[in-house]
Design a protein around this motif. Structure first.
Motif, mmCIF file in Angstrom:
data_model
loop_
_atom_site.group_PDB
_atom_site.id
_atom_site.type_symbol
_atom_site.label_atom_id
_atom_site.label_comp_id
_atom_site.label_asym_id
_atom_site.label_seq_id
_atom_site.Cartn_x
_atom_site.Cartn_y
_atom_site.Cartn_z
ATOM 1 N N ILE A 62 -38.634 5.304 36.406
ATOM 2 C CA ILE A 62 -38.129 5.689 37.734
ATOM 3 C C ILE A 62 -37.211 6.905 37.621
ATOM 4 N N ILE A 63 -36.221 6.828 36.727
ATOM 5 C CA ILE A 63 -35.239 7.923 36.669
ATOM 6 C C ILE A 63 -35.897 9.217 36.155
ATOM 7 N N VAL A 64 -36.808 9.097 35.177
ATOM 8 C CA VAL A 64 -37.475 10.295 34.647
ATOM 9 C C VAL A 64 -38.320 10.962 35.740
ATOM 10 N N SER A 65 -39.098 10.173 36.470
ATOM 11 C CA SER A 65 -39.956 10.752 37.511
ATOM 12 C C SER A 65 -39.125 11.415 38.607
ATOM 13 N N VAL A 66 -38.035 10.754 38.996
ATOM 14 C CA VAL A 66 -37.190 11.312 40.050
ATOM 15 C C VAL A 66 -36.534 12.614 39.570
ATOM 16 N N LEU A 67 -36.057 12.613 38.314
ATOM 17 C CA LEU A 67 -35.410 13.823 37.801
ATOM 18 C C LEU A 67 -36.394 14.990 37.732
ATOM 19 N N PHE A 68 -37.622 14.723 37.306
ATOM 20 C CA PHE A 68 -38.608 15.815 37.261
ATOM 21 C C PHE A 68 -38.923 16.321 38.666
ATOM 22 N N ALA A 69 -38.977 15.410 39.642
ATOM 23 C CA ALA A 69 -39.227 15.829 41.027
ATOM 24 C C ALA A 69 -38.103 16.759 41.491
ATOM 25 N N ILE A 70 -36.867 16.431 41.091
ATOM 26 C CA ILE A 70 -35.725 17.284 41.464
ATOM 27 C C ILE A 70 -35.851 18.657 40.806
ATOM 28 N N VAL A 71 -36.207 18.680 39.524
ATOM 29 C CA VAL A 71 -36.333 19.960 38.809
ATOM 30 C C VAL A 71 -37.415 20.824 39.447
ATOM 31 N N ARG A 72 -38.520 20.201 39.876
ATOM 32 C CA ARG A 72 -39.611 20.985 40.491
ATOM 33 C C ARG A 72 -39.170 21.642 41.788
ATOM 34 N N ARG A 73 -38.321 20.941 42.553
ATOM 35 C CA ARG A 73 -37.946 21.459 43.872
ATOM 36 C C ARG A 73 -36.724 22.371 43.826
ATOM 37 N N LEU A 74 -35.801 22.093 42.932
ATOM 38 C CA LEU A 74 -34.536 22.830 42.928
ATOM 39 C C LEU A 74 -34.368 23.523 41.584
ATOM 40 N N ARG A 75 -35.021 24.637 41.427
ATOM 41 C CA ARG A 75 -35.095 25.297 40.127
ATOM 42 C C ARG A 75 -33.756 25.789 39.594
ATOM 43 N N ARG A 76 -32.823 26.071 40.504
ATOM 44 C CA ARG A 76 -31.546 26.615 40.033
ATOM 45 C C ARG A 76 -30.434 25.567 39.991
ATOM 46 N N THR A 77 -30.467 24.646 40.957
ATOM 47 C CA THR A 77 -29.340 23.698 41.058
ATOM 48 C C THR A 77 -29.711 22.293 40.596
ATOM 49 N N TRP A 78 -30.865 22.144 39.938
ATOM 50 C CA TRP A 78 -31.341 20.800 39.555
ATOM 51 C C TRP A 78 -30.320 20.015 38.753
ATOM 52 N N TRP A 91 -44.138 25.948 21.430
ATOM 53 C CA TRP A 91 -44.265 24.498 21.647
ATOM 54 C C TRP A 91 -45.210 24.177 22.802
ATOM 55 N N ARG A 92 -45.755 25.210 23.441
ATOM 56 C CA ARG A 92 -46.647 25.080 24.598
ATOM 57 C C ARG A 92 -46.025 24.253 25.728
ATOM 58 N N ILE A 93 -44.717 24.474 25.930
ATOM 59 C CA ILE A 93 -44.052 23.906 27.109
ATOM 60 C C ILE A 93 -44.091 24.999 28.170
ATOM 61 N N ARG A 94 -44.706 24.708 29.337
ATOM 62 C CA ARG A 94 -44.925 25.758 30.340
ATOM 63 C C ARG A 94 -43.614 26.253 30.944
ATOM 64 N N ASP A 95 -42.833 25.284 31.418
ATOM 65 C CA ASP A 95 -41.525 25.647 31.996
ATOM 66 C C ASP A 95 -40.653 24.401 32.039
ATOM 67 N N ILE A 96 -39.534 24.522 32.720
ATOM 68 C CA ILE A 96 -38.541 23.447 32.694
ATOM 69 C C ILE A 96 -39.017 22.187 33.438
ATOM 70 N N ALA A 97 -40.034 22.341 34.316
ATOM 71 C CA ALA A 97 -40.536 21.195 35.089
ATOM 72 C C ALA A 97 -41.722 20.514 34.403
ATOM 73 N N ASP A 98 -42.104 21.003 33.239
ATOM 74 C CA ASP A 98 -43.232 20.438 32.498
ATOM 75 C C ASP A 98 -42.791 19.142 31.800
ATOM 76 N N PRO A 99 -43.486 18.009 32.055
ATOM 77 C CA PRO A 99 -43.081 16.748 31.413
ATOM 78 C C PRO A 99 -43.031 16.854 29.883
ATOM 79 N N ALA A 100 -43.777 17.790 29.314
ATOM 80 C CA ALA A 100 -43.787 17.942 27.856
ATOM 81 C C ALA A 100 -42.433 18.396 27.310
#
Ligand SMILES: [Zn+2]
Length: 340
Positions: free
Chosen positions: A73-89, A234-243
């Motif tokens: 739950i917390i991981v999914s919610v945090l990633f959702a926040i990072v996807r929407r708020l790129r600067r203030t996540w 490391w093939r991590i696309r960006d900060i919102a990538d679950p990897a």
């Protein structure tokens, strides 16, 4: 693992959830040998464990299941926040994490502890009456004392204050009840009431707030810094990538490792306060010293000062007995009816 999660589901929210499940299973398997050694083999070697392998494994799987749900739950919610708020996540992430931690503290005595142990109301008035009298004398409005069957896992004696608001309660473990003298139980209860009256749960939450906010600020910096250097490799696309999750765990591990002496000192300071409160409330210095000796079964009695500062989340047995005996010498005569 990220690619697999994307094949399993199209929804980004669930991709993070699936990634978390994969990650937890993998790390559970990889760390299993050390978990088995620490939690099972060594416990048996020291004569502290009471479980056979089957029930012990059962507890491990229950823990894993809770990790799937709460962590997911917390991981999914945090990633959702990072996807929407790129600067203030990181600010919102800290806020949501704090809410989540509060929620877990709130539900844990009612919904998490009973998964592993049976928690029951204590009914024996011989034990509850003196405890409730002490509670009233200290302005604690509880009507119930709880018992937990900790002997299911171990011979360790313990008690605690858990929960928050309406779920806040005092729980004794059955090892303490079985092995401790009445004076000892009184002394330990006095200590627990100290935690309660001195609002340690709320202070812990304020401390967590500071740790979490600083942690997220550091995470934001650490992730940006690492991605700029190794992101492509490391093939991590960006900060919102679950990897990115293993990198997050790595940075968080470094953070909490460095903080160990600070968080231990915070806890140890509260424990010392509760010790002093408990001696005054229970007036059982001998019982308290006896408890410290019992706890010496699994805590080193006399660490060096640096060892204590880094590793000890409670005062040492030596310090506790010393404090109890000094209290006895200086204060017990006040309670003696023959004293004028
Ligand atoms: Zn304590």
């Amino acid at each position: 693992m990220r690619d697999l999660a994307e094949r399993i589901t199209r929804f980004r929210f669930l991709q993070a959830f699936v990634y978390w499940i994969e990650y937890l299973i993998l790390t559970f398997v990889l760390t299993f040998p050390i978990t088995l050694y620490e939690g099972y083999l060594r416990e048996h070697k020291y004569g502290l464990a009471t479980q056979t392998l089957g029930p012990w494994l059962g507890d491990q799987f229950k823990g894993l299941l809770i990790g799937f749900i709460l962590g997911g739950i917390i991981v999914s919610v945090l990633f959702a926040i990072v996807r929407r708020l790129r600067r203030t996540w990181w600010i919102w992430g800290a806020f949501v994490t704090m809410l989540f931690l509060t929620f877990v503290v709130l539900i844990s005595p009612v919904y998490i502890q009973p998964v592993f142990n049976k928690v029951t109301r204590l009914n024996d008035p011989k034990i509850t009456q003196p405890i409730l009298s002490m509670a009233r004398a200290n302005g604690i409005s509880t009507k119930d004392v709880y018992q937990i069957d900790a002997s299911r896992q171990s011979t360790r004696m313990s008690a605690n204050v858990s929960g928050f608001g309406d779920t806040m309660r005092i729980t004794l473990n059955d090892n303490l009840l079985r092995r401790g003298s009445p004076e000892e139980v009184q002394a330990v209860m006095g200590h627990e009431m100290g935690h309660y009256v001195l609002n340690h749960i709320y202070k812990d939450m304020m401390f967590s707030l500071i740790i979490v906010v600083c942690g997220f600020a550091y995470l934001r910096w650490g992730l940006d810094w690492s991605l700029a250097r190794w992101g492509e490799k490391w093939r991590i696309r960006d900060i919102a990538d679950p990897a990115i999750l293993p990198l997050v765990v790595l940075l968080a591990s470094i953070y909490f490792f460095v903080l160990t002496p600070i968080s231990n000192t915070q806890t140890r300071t509260e424990e010392r306060e509760a010790d002093m409160y408990g001696l005054n409330a229970s007036r059982q210095p001998d019982g308290f010293a006896q408890a410290a000796i019992h706890l010496g079964e699994y805590r080193k009695m006399k660490p060096g000062p640096i060892e204590e500062w880094i590793f000890f989340d409670h005062p040492s047995g030596y310090d506790r007995i010393y404090a109890a005996m000094r209290w006895k010498a200086e204060n017990l005569k006040l309670a003696d009816p023959g004293y004028h």
